[in-house]
Design an enzyme around this catalytic site. Structure first.
Site, PDB file in Angstrom:
ATOM      1  N   CYS A   5       0.811  -1.200   0.000  1.00 42.95           N
ATOM      2  CA  CYS A   5       0.000   0.000   0.000  1.00 42.95           C
ATOM      3  C   CYS A   5       0.850   1.257   0.000  1.00 42.95           C
ATOM      4  O   CYS A   5       2.067   1.193   0.105  1.00 42.95           O
ATOM      5  CB  CYS A   5      -0.884   0.063   1.246  1.00 42.95           C
ATOM      6  SG  CYS A   5      -1.822  -1.413   1.556  1.00 42.95           S
ATOM      7  N   GLY A   6       0.172   2.394  -0.088  1.00 35.29           N
ATOM      8  CA  GLY A   6       0.798   3.685   0.134  1.00 35.29           C
ATOM      9  C   GLY A   6       0.111   4.354   1.303  1.00 35.29           C
ATOM     10  O   GLY A   6      -1.089   4.169   1.512  1.00 35.29           O
TER      11      GLY A   6
END
Lengths: 413, 508
Positions: A52-53
């Site tokens: 993810c970010g």
């Protein structure tokens, strides 16, 4: 731990009949006796993995920033997600109800909503409730019913149950999430809320009209789950009380972290490893009273080779920390941002297998998976750095900013 | 062989007469008196005495000896097997209880061999143990639920531990040595184990035969045992060890005491055990001061008082109600619960007990760990799993099921030459391990033995580190109790439910 084995509400609830301990396992019960989580979609049955970010920003002086900032920062990391989940947490966004526990609810249908409202009315004083404002955005579909409730607990209830307000809320959240079909508490803290769903983060932010909120802390997340999509509750942040977690990575020690938490009455029903991070912070910070720094050293502990070289007092402290909190050690690749009433903490795993950058400008602290996401909203920071493995980045609100957690409030309470 | 017997020899000793150089070494090496030299100095075997321990095979300079199974055919019967027939004949001859040594040789289901470990791929990276630290350090002992940290003198300043922890045993690898008494094994074995424990950063266990004075330099790496016979137990003994173990039961022989035959009680054993030379050392089935859990609690605290509150371990055999018993033991104040599964070894036990009593260690770990968690007291004691731990793979799986560390015994003896012939009770061990005969015990050089055992522990530790790296964690505590990283292949649903492990093919 006052709660173990107590009947929290001192009566047989309509929906918890036959389950006198509701959200907490009865003494001597086995985890297999626990009522399984209701099915939202097929996804909830499988543990959710992902890369993810993430981002976080906190103005320690309490200056409130538009949610648009978090949205813009996340949109620069579009490619770190795959459109299967995005979300934000904002703090200081409900100045009209600074002391109320605000439940952000996701409902599958009216039945879940009715059941939840019956439950809330029985157990809380509902100061105010309303739909969570949203607008139609291309790419966002099948949204659940979104509603928020501003809640207080009467003194009589607390006296009856012998619980702290926080424990009372934790039990209620566990009850709703585990026993009310089609209802999910997305967040339950004071003067904060989680805004999350299935979509890219910038779409989710637009859908929730994030630009209309102003907060002193924001965190954001875009998901890249390696599993089937579909459940709004599965997006980050994961929240309990004032704690919210956005997380990039996978907790390889999930199995023991979950069993450890169960011993303290938590039910890891969402089958995501992020959930255990949230509960571990709640256990260590709120219930065990550890400082943020020490809690982070328990969750991403220093190596023995370094501990063995420490001076005696530190060596004793870290040895005890590891011996006692070994089952809480978060192992495997992760970077997390913890939003909390007192500020914000970012932490990576002990060998930093996931990226985390940090910056400061004046009283504002920024963290993100990529420095570009910081520079998108703060082009000229005073200082940027790459936090070392297991070294927390801590932003602490000045006292008095958050009325619910300030010393003045504690004194009155 | 003067008396007639129906029991034909189990093995046949075959000597290559062309290769044999008539050196007579086989005669000297054999502790069982299999060989004698005939008039032409040719070694002649008495097959009936051979235990297949391979001592003669190993030391024959001409490589002229081999041991074969006796091919003698029996009329087949799956029900009345030849083994059963032999047992009946033996008992018809003697009217006695059949005795044996080591762990059971019956083909019971080995749950460890039906468990498979997880590994990382893509979404969570594996960690390279050759490049990154892999931490196996383990603490055994009572731990609080939480700790308290202060800052300076309450005025800020550096963090400081305010909680005083109970004393812990620190292991550099999650392996301890199982109790094997001086008497059942030789003093040289004890010396070797003590040296190896020190070199490996772990602990040896005296077993119930007391502590020989020669081992005092190693006392920081020794757990002293207090069993029902109280052999060699005195105040200095209790204080000599790093911890004290109360032995209630042994996996190989749950519910019964011990019997060390008088032949093994020489002067040294007699002094150490504080019993007369040549008398049988009989430990009673129960401790005669422990007839209930309250009694156990009294002994635990008596020992704590006597030792300045060193950790107390309580060793129990894994029996049907092991979870409830372990819970009681923890509540009685034990800092360590040592679970001994029914496949554990022994120096001597009635065959009927060894082969038919108890439950497997895999199941015991799982139910005890879960029970202590359900009761919220898992922190209060460490679980050491023993009795059927044969390899590093077993250790990793036992830890993933919920054990803090594993106890190994038989494997250490095998490292020092034991060939698992299951005749420990005879005192004739040709390898000098389970004997007190001086001409045999001197065969085991303690330093050589210590090196072999240390090598084994190091090798297993490296293998455990390899597994940790593959499952993507760099500290053993992140695998401990993480049953999520195990899958079952070929176990029935009930067993899987009991041990809390899913079927292979089921994802997270």
């Amino acid at each position: 731990m006052s709660a173990r084995g107590l009947n929290r509400f001192g009566e047989a609830d309509r929906r918890s009949a036959g389950r006198p301990y509701g959200g907490l396992p009865a003494p001597g019960s086995r985890s297999s006796d626990l009522v399984p989580r209701p099915e939202y979609t097929a996804e909830a049955e499988e543990r959710i993995l992902g890369g993810c970010g993430l981002m976080g920003v906190c103005d320690e002086s309490g200056g409130r920033m538009s949610g648009e900032l978090a949205l813009r920062s996340m949109s620069s990391m579009h490619d770190r997600g795959n459109g299967l989940g995005g979300g934000f947490a904002g703090y200081g966004i409900y100045p009209d109800f600074p002391y109320a526990f605000c439940f952000h609810m996701l409902f599958n249908d009216d039945v879940g909503k009715d059941d939840t409202e019956y439950y809330l009315a029985r157990h809380f004083v509902i100061l105010h409730h309303e739909p969570i404002p949203s607008k139609s955005v291309r790419g966002i579909e099948d949204e659940p019913i979104l509603w928020r409730y501003f809640l207080e607990i009467s003194d009589e209830r607390l006296a009856e149950t012998q619980l702290s307000a926080e424990d009372y809320v934790v039990h209620s959240v566990m009850d709703i999430n585990n026993h009310i079909k089609g209802a999910f508490v997305a967040s339950s803290g004071r003067n904060m809320g989680a805004f999350k769903g299935v979509g890219f983060p910038e779409e989710i932010g637009e859908f929730y009209r994030l630009d209309e909120y102003r907060g002193w802390t924001w965190t954001g997340h875009g998901r890249f789950p390696t599993n089937t999509p579909g459940w709004w509750g599965g997006a980050h942040p994961f929240c309990l009380l004032d704690y919210s977690i956005v997380h990039n990575g996978e907790i390889s020690s999930y199995g023991i972290n979950q069993r450890y938490l169960e011993m303290f009455g938590y039910k890891c029903s969402m089958r995501t490893d992020t959930e255990v991070v949230t509960y571990l912070f709640d256990l260590l910070l709120r219930r065990h009273g550890l400082s943020v720094e020490i809690a982070c050293k328990a969750l991403a502990s220093p190596f023995w080779k370094d501990i063995d070289l420490m001076e005696k007092e530190d060596r004793q402290l870290y040895t005890a920390l590891r011996a006692v909190y070994g089952p809480a050690l978060l192992n495997g690749p992760f970077a997390v941002v913890l939003g909390m009433g007192e500020g914000m903490v970012a932490l990576s795993d002990r060998i930093k297998l996931r990226p985390l950058a940090a910056a400061r400008k004046g009283t504002t602290v920024y963290v993100a998976s990529e420095e570009s996401a910081i520079r998108e909203i703060c082009p000229k920071p005073d200082l940027t750095w790459m936090p070392r493995a297991g070294e927390p980045v801590i932003a602490r609100l000045e006292d008095g900013v958050n009325l619910a957690t300030s010393a003045a409030y504690d004194a009155v309470a | 062989m003067t008396e007639m017997t129906f029991v034909r020899p189990e093995f046949r000793v075959r000597i290559d007469r062309e290769a044999c150089i008539k050196c007579g070494r086989c005669v000297h090496q054999c502790g069982w008196n299999v060989y004698h030299l005939d008039a032409d100095d040719r070694p002649m075997p008495d097959h009936s005495k051979c235990a297949a321990c391979h001592r003669c095979v190993t030391f024959c300079p001409a490589d002229a000896i081999t041991i074969e199974k006796n091919p003698l055919a029996y009329k087949e019967s799956d029900s009345m097997s030849s083994g059963l027939r032999k047992a009946i004949w033996r008992q018809a001859e003697t009217g006695g209880v059949l005795l044996t040594g080591m762990g059971t040789d019956k083909p019971y289901l080995r749950i460890f061999d039906h468990l498979l470990l997880d590994a990382c791929q893509v979404t969570n990276p594996s960690i390279d143990p050759l490049r990154e630290p892999m931490e196996l350090r383990t603490f055994l002992g009572r731990k609080p639920d939480s700790i308290e940290v202060g800052y300076g003198n309450g005025d800020g300043g550096p963090p400081k531990l305010l909680t005083e922890l109970d004393p812990q045993l620190m292991l550099e690898t999650p392996i301890v040595f199982g109790g094997m008494s001086f008497g059942s094994v030789s003093l040289n074995v004890h010396r070797a184990l003590a040296m190896a424990a020190k070199a490996s950063g772990t602990f040896m266990n005296t077993g119930e035969g007391g502590l020989h004075a020669d081992l005092e330099p190693y006392q920081d790496n020794i757990i002293v045992q207090c069993a029902s016979g109280r052999f060699g137990v005195h105040a200095d003994y209790l204080q000599a060890g790093a911890a004290v173990e109360i032995k209630i039961g042994q996996g190989a022989k749950p519910g019964i005491g011990g019997h060390l035959p008088g032949e093994k009680i020489d002067e040294q054993v007699s002094t150490t055990r504080m019993i007369p030379q040549g008398t049988d050392a009989l430990s009673p089935a129960p401790h005669h001061d422990i007839y209930s859990i309250e009694d156990l609690r009294q002994l635990i605290y008596a020992i704590k008082e006597a030792t300045g509150y060193k950790p107390v371990s309580v060793k129990i055999a894994c029996v049907h109600n092991v979870a409830a018993i372990a819970s009681g033991v923890v509540r009685a104040g034990a800092d360590i619960v040592y679970l001994d599964g029914f496949k554990g070894g022994t120096g001597a036990a009635p065959t009927i007990i060894r082969d038919h009593v108890g439950i497997p260690i895999e199941i015991a770990i799982a139910v005890v760990d879960q029970r202590l968690r359900d009761e919220g007291i898992r922190n209060r004691a460490s679980i050491v799993a023993a009795g059927g731990i044969r390899s590093s793979a077993d250790i990793v799986k036992a830890i993933a099921l919920g054990a803090d560390a594993c106890g190994v015994g038989t494997a250490l003896l095998v490292a020092m030459g034991c060939h698992v012939c299951q005749k420990c009770h005879t005192g004739c061990c040709s390898w000098g391990i389970t004997t007190q005969r001086p001409e045999l015990t001197r065969r085991l050089d303690p330093e050589w033995g210590a090196e072999r055992v240390s090598n084994l522990i190091r090798a297993w530790s490296h293998e455990i580190a390899e597994v940790l790296g593959a499952v993507g964690v760099n500290a053993i505590e992140s695998l401990r109790g993480s049953r999520e990283r195990l899958r079952a292949l070929g176990l029935d649903q009930t067993t899987m439910d009991i041990i809390g492990v899913k079927q292979a093919g089921v994802g997270h």
